[in-house]
Write a protein that holds these residues in place. Sequence first.
Motif, mmCIF file in Angstrom:
data_model
loop_
_atom_site.group_PDB
_atom_site.id
_atom_site.type_symbol
_atom_site.label_atom_id
_atom_site.label_comp_id
_atom_site.label_asym_id
_atom_site.label_seq_id
_atom_site.Cartn_x
_atom_site.Cartn_y
_atom_site.Cartn_z
ATOM 1 N N LYS A 87 36.372 27.403 5.410
ATOM 2 C CA LYS A 87 35.051 27.612 4.822
ATOM 3 C C LYS A 87 35.109 28.673 3.733
ATOM 4 O O LYS A 87 36.038 29.470 3.666
ATOM 5 C CB LYS A 87 34.063 28.035 5.910
ATOM 6 C CG LYS A 87 33.827 26.981 6.989
ATOM 7 C CD LYS A 87 32.840 27.497 8.037
ATOM 8 C CE LYS A 87 32.602 26.453 9.117
ATOM 9 N NZ LYS A 87 31.667 26.954 10.170
ATOM 10 N N CYS A 89 33.893 32.165 2.064
ATOM 11 C CA CYS A 89 33.271 33.429 2.443
ATOM 12 C C CYS A 89 31.947 33.564 1.687
ATOM 13 O O CYS A 89 31.726 32.915 0.656
ATOM 14 C CB CYS A 89 34.162 34.609 2.075
ATOM 15 S SG CYS A 89 35.779 34.629 2.868
ATOM 16 N N CYS A 129 38.337 32.897 5.839
ATOM 17 C CA CYS A 129 37.570 32.083 4.889
ATOM 18 C C CYS A 129 38.110 32.332 3.497
ATOM 19 O O CYS A 129 38.897 33.251 3.264
ATOM 20 C CB CYS A 129 36.079 32.408 4.980
ATOM 21 S SG CYS A 129 35.681 34.168 4.804
#
Length: 611
Positions: A87, A89, A129
């Motif tokens: 993912k 940040c 992330c």
Amino acid sequence: MLWCSVLKFTLCNMKEKDTDGFFSFSSEKKSRVVPPVLVLFSLCAISFYMGGLFCSTKDQQLLDLELHGTDIKGDGCQSQIKVAEFKECNLTYQDLTPCMDPGRWRKYDKHRMAFRERHCPPLSERMECLIPPPEGYRIPVRWPRSRDECWYRNVPYDWINSEKANQRWMQKKGEKFIFPGGGTMFPNGVGEYLDQMEKLIPGMKDGSVRTALDTGCGVASWGGALLDRGILTMSLAPRDNHEAQVQFALERGIPAILGVIATQRLPFPAAAFDIAHCSRCLIPWTDHGGVNLLEVDRVLRPGGFWVLSGPPVNYQVHWKGWESTEEKQRADLEKIQDLLHRMCYKRYAMKGDIAVWQKPIDDTCYNERSEETEPPICDDSIDPDAAWYVPMRPCIAKLTASFSRIGVGQTPKWPERLNDAPERSNMFSGGSAGAFRQDARLWGNILRQYKALLPDLGSSKIRNVMDMNTKYGGFASALINDPVWVMNVVSSYAVNSLGTVYDRGLIGTINDWCEPFSTYPRTYDLLHVEGLFNAESHRCEMKIVLLEMDRILRPEGYVILRDASYFVHNAQSLGKSMRWKCEKHDVEMPLTENEQLLICQKTFWRSSQEL
């Protein structure tokens, strides 16, 4: 697995031969049949266990990948690995420096600036992330234009621009920052300042001085200007209220690293630099037993130069502008001169705003000092090269061995020293002059394959390069004629060969790759890593290292990774999850058995929060 088939076949035959079924055997039959069955069951269980053990003990990376939603398919241990994409940040982390995070400073001691040193978060707090670029980020200006200008949105901080406007550190013009080469102590430009310095230190012009350390570097204009004069500078500054000093330096294509002289030794070997420089860096040199100046002494070569400009040098002219008193500045200069005298330094030159002292070339002065002289010589048990989380001590750290070609003026001049086997190449496990020369030849040949596969290497698209696991600096040496500079990194868990790298006239640092590196995000164009995972994969998860590589790599930057095929395979899968584009290649000149080559490019993506 074969034993399982045998067991199945046996049980079926038993069933066919006895219509009453397995459990209706007579006692006599049971005594004959049950033991072989138990044996077959045992062999089957052992077979499954050993098969699983073989696949799992190769490395624990597969388990690590499963934690990210890995889908493992295929037969045996040749698994096809698919990793869920990491993912993004939050956009607020665009300039995250995990080990020097201002958000964590309040937890640490303010005494002697210890809170600005490395304090890495525990694994439980590490972010897994992808760090997004700031809004409006653009591919950096290409070298050499980048030395004089950069995109404002890439480093969107105005503090230095507004606070140092009269000193011409930098100026904002339209969509760019312009760097006119000014500084606190060189308002007429860094070129004029260096001309004055070269008159005081002739060795700066003839190749005797090659490696430099700039403490409190600002935006690294001093180090940037020295590149044209054949001197390679490690610019050093903390993350502090001078927002993004090191980030500006690296954006400009100038070598720099986050760091501060406080309580821990700098991550450099002893006798690394030919010259050390402080221009109004405001470090309290004589406090705490002179420990800050003693740390500079540790990393300075015998016969090396320490240059100071700014308070208290030339206090007679400047003291009013320093918001001080003439008496205080005079006293401060006398303290510095007294400390340097006790450290056996001699005043080499002092003119105008610049003062120069020279470190002794040998031990003669040290041997003539009385035993009561402060600071003392460090105990023999204190390794002068140890530099990873090692406390600074108020003593003189002498080299543990006697060298005849390590001092300034003794080391071959630049560029001859690049290919001359240093004395220190024999001083660590596995090192020798012969291995040094073989390494130099090998990397020259390897580079040819790299350039064939990666045409951007050697062009203006690649400027800031890091060799993440070097020994002699061979990769950096092979690149010496290209428009790049290389940060040579020696693992804190490997043999400490970094002194040899500096002896060649190259620069580098120590780092533990299970921790983040001391730099800002998006600061390197190319990361080269050879053999690191094969050597240290038992220490931390592969994804931790690759996520850190992604943090410090610029958009559209490259990774060249060569390692055992198993790690290359996993790196390719993890790279895909980080939005890298990767290709495997055969290695023309393998350094280890079963080695493969992976070349990846980080894609340029924008944060979804920016849209």
